[in-house]
Design a protein around this motif. Structure first.
Motif, PDB file in Angstrom:
ATOM      1  N   GLN A  39       0.840  -1.196   0.000  1.00 47.94           N
ATOM      2  CA  GLN A  39       0.000   0.000   0.000  1.00 47.94           C
ATOM      3  C   GLN A  39       0.879   1.252   0.000  1.00 47.94           C
ATOM      4  O   GLN A  39       2.019   1.227   0.467  1.00 47.94           O
ATOM      5  N   LYS A  40       0.317   2.330  -0.490  1.00 42.70           N
ATOM      6  CA  LYS A  40       1.048   3.599  -0.546  1.00 42.70           C
ATOM      7  C   LYS A  40       0.580   4.574   0.532  1.00 42.70           C
ATOM      8  O   LYS A  40       1.342   5.440   0.962  1.00 42.70           O
ATOM      9  N   PHE A  41      -0.675   4.430   0.976  1.00 42.68           N
ATOM     10  CA  PHE A  41      -1.259   5.444   1.862  1.00 42.68           C
ATOM     11  C   PHE A  41      -1.917   4.823   3.103  1.00 42.68           C
ATOM     12  O   PHE A  41      -2.498   3.747   3.045  1.00 42.68           O
ATOM     13  N   TRP A  42      -1.802   5.563   4.192  1.00 46.22           N
ATOM     14  CA  TRP A  42      -2.590   5.315   5.409  1.00 46.22           C
ATOM     15  C   TRP A  42      -3.408   6.567   5.645  1.00 46.22           C
ATOM     16  O   TRP A  42      -2.862   7.629   5.891  1.00 46.22           O
ATOM     17  N   GLN A  43      -4.728   6.430   5.535  1.00 46.73           N
ATOM     18  CA  GLN A  43      -5.606   7.576   5.780  1.00 46.73           C
ATOM     19  C   GLN A  43      -6.176   7.494   7.183  1.00 46.73           C
ATOM     20  O   GLN A  43      -6.664   6.445   7.620  1.00 46.73           O
ATOM     21  N   ILE A  44      -6.131   8.638   7.887  1.00 53.17           N
ATOM     22  CA  ILE A  44      -6.661   8.719   9.247  1.00 53.17           C
ATOM     23  C   ILE A  44      -7.646   9.879   9.345  1.00 53.17           C
ATOM     24  O   ILE A  44      -7.795  10.662   8.403  1.00 53.17           O
ATOM     25  N   LEU A  45      -8.320   9.993  10.462  1.00 52.63           N
ATOM     26  CA  LEU A  45      -9.221  11.103  10.747  1.00 52.63           C
ATOM     27  C   LEU A  45      -8.433  12.187  11.496  1.00 52.63           C
ATOM     28  O   LEU A  45      -7.252  11.998  11.802  1.00 52.63           O
ATOM     29  N   PRO A  46      -9.053  13.330  11.792  1.00 50.49           N
ATOM     30  CA  PRO A  46      -8.308  14.393  12.479  1.00 50.49           C
ATOM     31  C   PRO A  46      -7.649  13.901  13.768  1.00 50.49           C
ATOM     32  O   PRO A  46      -8.240  13.130  14.533  1.00 50.49           O
ATOM     33  N   LEU A  47      -6.425  14.364  14.009  1.00 50.01           N
ATOM     34  CA  LEU A  47      -5.675  13.993  15.213  1.00 50.01           C
ATOM     35  C   LEU A  47      -5.920  14.948  16.375  1.00 50.01           C
ATOM     36  O   LEU A  47      -5.319  14.806  17.428  1.00 50.01           O
ATOM     37  N   THR A  48      -6.797  15.916  16.174  1.00 46.25           N
ATOM     38  CA  THR A  48      -7.032  16.937  17.195  1.00 46.25           C
ATOM     39  C   THR A  48      -7.829  16.383  18.367  1.00 46.25           C
ATOM     40  O   THR A  48      -8.401  15.296  18.311  1.00 46.25           O
ATOM     41  N   THR A  50     -10.719  15.755  21.140  1.00 42.49           N
ATOM     42  CA  THR A  50     -12.159  15.555  20.993  1.00 42.49           C
ATOM     43  C   THR A  50     -12.878  16.184  22.176  1.00 42.49           C
ATOM     44  O   THR A  50     -12.351  16.250  23.286  1.00 42.49           O
ATOM     45  N   SER A  51     -14.111  16.628  21.912  1.00 37.75           N
ATOM     46  CA  SER A  51     -14.890  17.236  22.988  1.00 37.75           C
ATOM     47  C   SER A  51     -16.251  16.554  23.053  1.00 37.75           C
ATOM     48  O   SER A  51     -16.324  15.322  23.031  1.00 37.75           O
ATOM     49  N   TYR A  52     -17.317  17.321  23.096  1.00 36.06           N
ATOM     50  CA  TYR A  52     -18.665  16.794  23.237  1.00 36.06           C
ATOM     51  C   TYR A  52     -18.981  15.810  22.113  1.00 36.06           C
ATOM     52  O   TYR A  52     -18.809  16.118  20.949  1.00 36.06           O
ATOM     53  N   GLY A  53     -19.410  14.609  22.470  1.00 36.08           N
ATOM     54  CA  GLY A  53     -19.761  13.602  21.486  1.00 36.08           C
ATOM     55  C   GLY A  53     -18.590  12.764  21.004  1.00 36.08           C
ATOM     56  O   GLY A  53     -18.764  11.886  20.179  1.00 36.08           O
ATOM     57  N   ASP A  54     -17.370  13.087  21.492  1.00 39.45           N
ATOM     58  CA  ASP A  54     -16.155  12.314  21.190  1.00 39.45           C
ATOM     59  C   ASP A  54     -15.765  12.350  19.717  1.00 39.45           C
ATOM     60  O   ASP A  54     -14.981  11.523  19.256  1.00 39.45           O
ATOM     61  N   SER A  55     -16.307  13.307  18.966  1.00 38.51           N
ATOM     62  CA  SER A  55     -16.027  13.373  17.542  1.00 38.51           C
ATOM     63  C   SER A  55     -14.713  14.092  17.263  1.00 38.51           C
ATOM     64  O   SER A  55     -14.470  15.169  17.805  1.00 38.51           O
ATOM     65  N   PRO A  56     -13.869  13.536  16.382  1.00 36.16           N
ATOM     66  CA  PRO A  56     -12.650  14.249  15.992  1.00 36.16           C
ATOM     67  C   PRO A  56     -12.945  15.478  15.137  1.00 36.16           C
ATOM     68  O   PRO A  56     -12.034  16.250  14.837  1.00 36.16           O
ATOM     69  N   TYR A  57     -14.221  15.651  14.762  1.00 28.15           N
ATOM     70  CA  TYR A  57     -14.627  16.838  13.997  1.00 28.15           C
ATOM     71  C   TYR A  57     -15.221  17.918  14.902  1.00 28.15           C
ATOM     72  O   TYR A  57     -15.703  18.932  14.411  1.00 28.15           O
ATOM     73  N   GLN A  58     -15.200  17.687  16.211  1.00 31.56           N
ATOM     74  CA  GLN A  58     -15.610  18.696  17.194  1.00 31.56           C
ATOM     75  C   GLN A  58     -14.482  18.791  18.219  1.00 31.56           C
ATOM     76  O   GLN A  58     -14.435  18.028  19.181  1.00 31.56           O
ATOM     77  N   SER A  59     -13.571  19.728  18.000  1.00 32.55           N
ATOM     78  CA  SER A  59     -12.354  19.773  18.801  1.00 32.55           C
ATOM     79  C   SER A  59     -12.254  21.058  19.612  1.00 32.55           C
ATOM     80  O   SER A  59     -12.768  22.105  19.213  1.00 32.55           O
ATOM     81  N   PHE A  60     -11.547  20.980  20.737  1.00 29.79           N
ATOM     82  CA  PHE A  60     -11.258  22.170  21.540  1.00 29.79           C
ATOM     83  C   PHE A  60     -10.253  23.085  20.854  1.00 29.79           C
ATOM     84  O   PHE A  60     -10.094  24.237  21.251  1.00 29.79           O
ATOM     85  N   SER A  61      -9.562  22.578  19.851  1.00 23.12           N
ATOM     86  CA  SER A  61      -8.516  23.351  19.190  1.00 23.12           C
ATOM     87  C   SER A  61      -8.342  22.870  17.761  1.00 23.12           C
ATOM     88  O   SER A  61      -8.453  21.677  17.479  1.00 23.12           O
ATOM     89  N   ALA A  62      -8.042  23.811  16.859  1.00 26.46           N
ATOM     90  CA  ALA A  62      -7.755  23.446  15.472  1.00 26.46           C
ATOM     91  C   ALA A  62      -6.351  22.866  15.329  1.00 26.46           C
ATOM     92  O   ALA A  62      -6.008  22.331  14.271  1.00 26.46           O
ATOM     93  N   TYR A  63      -5.529  22.966  16.388  1.00 31.52           N
ATOM     94  CA  TYR A  63      -4.121  22.571  16.295  1.00 31.52           C
ATOM     95  C   TYR A  63      -3.709  21.480  17.282  1.00 31.52           C
ATOM     96  O   TYR A  63      -2.904  20.616  16.947  1.00 31.52           O
ATOM     97  N   ALA A  64      -4.219  21.514  18.489  1.00 29.84           N
ATOM     98  CA  ALA A  64      -3.718  20.636  19.546  1.00 29.84           C
ATOM     99  C   ALA A  64      -4.031  19.174  19.265  1.00 29.84           C
ATOM    100  O   ALA A  64      -5.122  18.826  18.799  1.00 29.84           O
ATOM    101  N   GLY A  65      -3.046  18.302  19.551  1.00 25.70           N
ATOM    102  CA  GLY A  65      -3.204  16.872  19.336  1.00 25.70           C
ATOM    103  C   GLY A  65      -3.976  16.202  20.457  1.00 25.70           C
ATOM    104  O   GLY A  65      -3.988  16.664  21.605  1.00 25.70           O
ATOM    105  N   ASN A  66      -4.586  15.069  20.136  1.00 26.73           N
ATOM    106  CA  ASN A  66      -5.396  14.319  21.091  1.00 26.73           C
ATOM    107  C   ASN A  66      -4.490  13.545  22.054  1.00 26.73           C
ATOM    108  O   ASN A  66      -3.787  12.615  21.635  1.00 26.73           O
ATOM    109  N   PRO A  67      -4.499  13.882  23.350  1.00 25.14           N
ATOM    110  CA  PRO A  67      -3.614  13.197  24.301  1.00 25.14           C
ATOM    111  C   PRO A  67      -3.959  11.725  24.497  1.00 25.14           C
ATOM    112  O   PRO A  67      -3.138  10.962  25.012  1.00 25.14           O
TER     113      PRO A  67
END
Length: 506
Positions: A39-48, A50-67
């Motif tokens: 394979q050439k690629f590994w696709q992942i979801l946002p690494l930021t 997570t907040s309400y609802g545990d969604s990686p598309y609802q983050s406390f920060s546009a930059y900070a990584g998920n601890p």
């Protein structure tokens, strides 16, 4: 992009004994699996975060990584944790599902110990360099999270006025009183960065490139809304006047009410889109390719008054269009970007995507929901596109076949793809995208494993039960690797990777 393929699986779905996937050994094992199956690629979801609802598309920060992705075994190897500090901690009994409540409750206690051990060792030059290079987003994030703790983790708009409005006297007092908590958030972000970069270098050295993800919107409960309200359509208290959503459609009479604040695009234009340029710049420090979520929202977007009862009360509004991407390209050069151009498409959105040159996305599953000549069937795919059976928001292939697809849809699939007796529906659909003319075919891990909708990653417009699926250690078998390898070689998508020097990837 040369003809190739890859696998979509988020970090959270990797197996380990700590309740949620991380940057630990199983991530390296997965890279080896991708490498050995060419394979050439590994696709992942946002690494930021997570907040309400545990969604990686609802983050406390546009930059900070998920601890949550910081690997605890790696911290032990660095002498920052002792085995007895982790033993007996409850991370959940089900190794195929994430219990976010337990992770939230128990993981921070462990990271607190690692942070204190790190501070006792004296700060390294690498750490000081990290602080210097990331100060513009790291300090506001650390302040935001530390102050949030003092208010019982309530959203910033529920804090008292001095904190809510970042009054100078209040902020100075918080910085003095919360010095240890500020260190916690700085140092855990350093742990995140160290571990992720090490993993990414390992993947790149094996010829694997990472496709990351930028959500178009930020959450209302985010450091950006608190510290940079001028970026958004807000009232004099910093509260959003308009929020994001989708109009009514065949799936929802009221549309989807996302609730994310809407950007003040006129302000961004006057600033030559500096905030977006910085966001792309930081994203490409993490990823080799970036998928822009909800790409059509840059041409026009559905905005809803904050007072509306449903999203049906919203309206279409023009976005910045190609101008934003022209400014990004002028500053940062040509970038490896994928446009998530799904949903309600217009000619204007298509024209914007074609002007950028970004490849769009095709979902094969949709091609059989429509009994006619659907644009989602492979004979319509352009070479400059990415083919999927489905994304993280769709049913698994097996789940779709069992729970949703009509008999007519399944007959159409069998006729169109020539389903073999030895194939499952998932196998057949995977073959469909592999044989397409799209430059890249991306397989979901759940479909490679022939899993049903119990393993679905997300059901849009629902809360609870999402983002929880995990692999088990025994699912990444040699048999699966050989099946993927044969599929890849049969349709000429193999990664012709020769050993290259580290310098080419670092």
């Amino acid at each position: 992009m040369k003809r190739s393929s890859g696998v979509l699986m988020h970090i959270s779905s990797l197996p380990n004994k700590y309740g949620i996937g991380s940057f630990g050994q199983s991530a390296y094992d997965f890279v080896d699996f991708l490498y050995e199956s060419k394979q050439k690629f590994w696709q992942i979801l946002p690494l930021t975060t997570t907040s309400y609802g545990d969604s990686p598309y609802q983050s406390f920060s546009a930059y900070a990584g998920n601890p949550y992705f910081i690997d605890l075994d790696c911290l032990q190897e660095e002498g920052l944790l002792k085995a007895e500090e982790i033993e007996g901690i409850d991370f959940g009994e089900n190794n195929q599902s994430i219990d976010y409540g337990l992770i939230f409750k128990n993981r921070q206690t462990i990271l607190d110990k690692a942070v204190e051990a790190f501070k006792r060792k004296n700060f390294s030059e690498e750490y000081h360099q990290f602080l210097l290079e990331n100060n513009h987003w790291l300090e506001p994030f650390a302040e935001y999270m530390a102050i949030k703790e003092t208010f019982g983790l309530k959203a910033w708009y529920e804090w008292d006025e001095p904190a809510r409005k970042r009054e100078a006297g209040a902020m100075n007092k918080y910085r003095e009183d919360l010095a240890d908590r500020l260190d916690y958030y700085r140092i855990t972000q350093f742990f995140f960065k160290q571990q992720w970069q090490k993993l990414k270098i390992y993947a790149n050295q094996k010829g694997i490139e990472i496709i990351g993800d930028i959500p178009i919107y930020v959450a209302r409960d985010s450091v950006e809304m608190w510290s940079q309200p001028e970026l958004f359509k807000v009232d004099n208290q910093g509260n959003p006047t308009m929020v994001a959503g989708t109009p009514p459609d065949n799936f929802s009479e009221d549309g989807q009410f996302w609730g994310n604040p809407i950007y003040d695009w006129e302000y961004h234009r006057k600033q030559n889109y500096e905030w977006w340029i910085e966001r792309f710049k930081e994203s490409f420090k993490l990823y080799d390719w970036v998928r822009i979520d909800h790409f059509r929202g840059f041409e026009s977007f559905w905005q809803v008054p904050i007072t509306a009862k449903t999203s049906a009360e919203g309206s279409w509004t023009k976005g910045p269009g190609y101008e934003l991407f022209a400014n990004v390209k002028k500053t940062l050069g040509q970038l490896n970007i994928i446009a998530e151009d799904l949903g309600f498409m217009t000619q204007e959105v298509i024209d914007m995507r074609e002007k950028t040159g970004f490849p769009g996305m095709k979902i094969l599953q949709f091609g059989f929901d429509d009994l006619g000549d659907s644009p989602d069937l492979p004979h319509h795919y352009s070479e400059n596109s990415i083919a999927y059976v489905g994304t993280h928001d769709n049913e698994t292939a097996i789940g779709w076949a069992i729970d949703t697809a009509s008999p007519e849809s399944l007959r159409k699939l069998e006729d169109y793809l020539g389903k073999l007796e030895s194939e499952s529906i998932a196998d057949c659909l995977n073959r469909g995208i592999a044989m397409s003319t799209s430059c890249l075919a991306v397989y979901r891990m759940q479909d490679l494993l022939n899993l049903d909708n119990h393993s679905r990653m997300n059901t849009p417009s629902t809360l609870g039960g999402n983002w929880q699926w995990r692999m088990t250690e025994n699912q990444l078998t040699d048999g699966l690797k050989n099946i993927l390898l044969k599929l890849t070689q049969t349709y000429y998508r193999e990664n012709h990777f020769d050993s290259l020097s580290k310098e080419q990837f670092i």
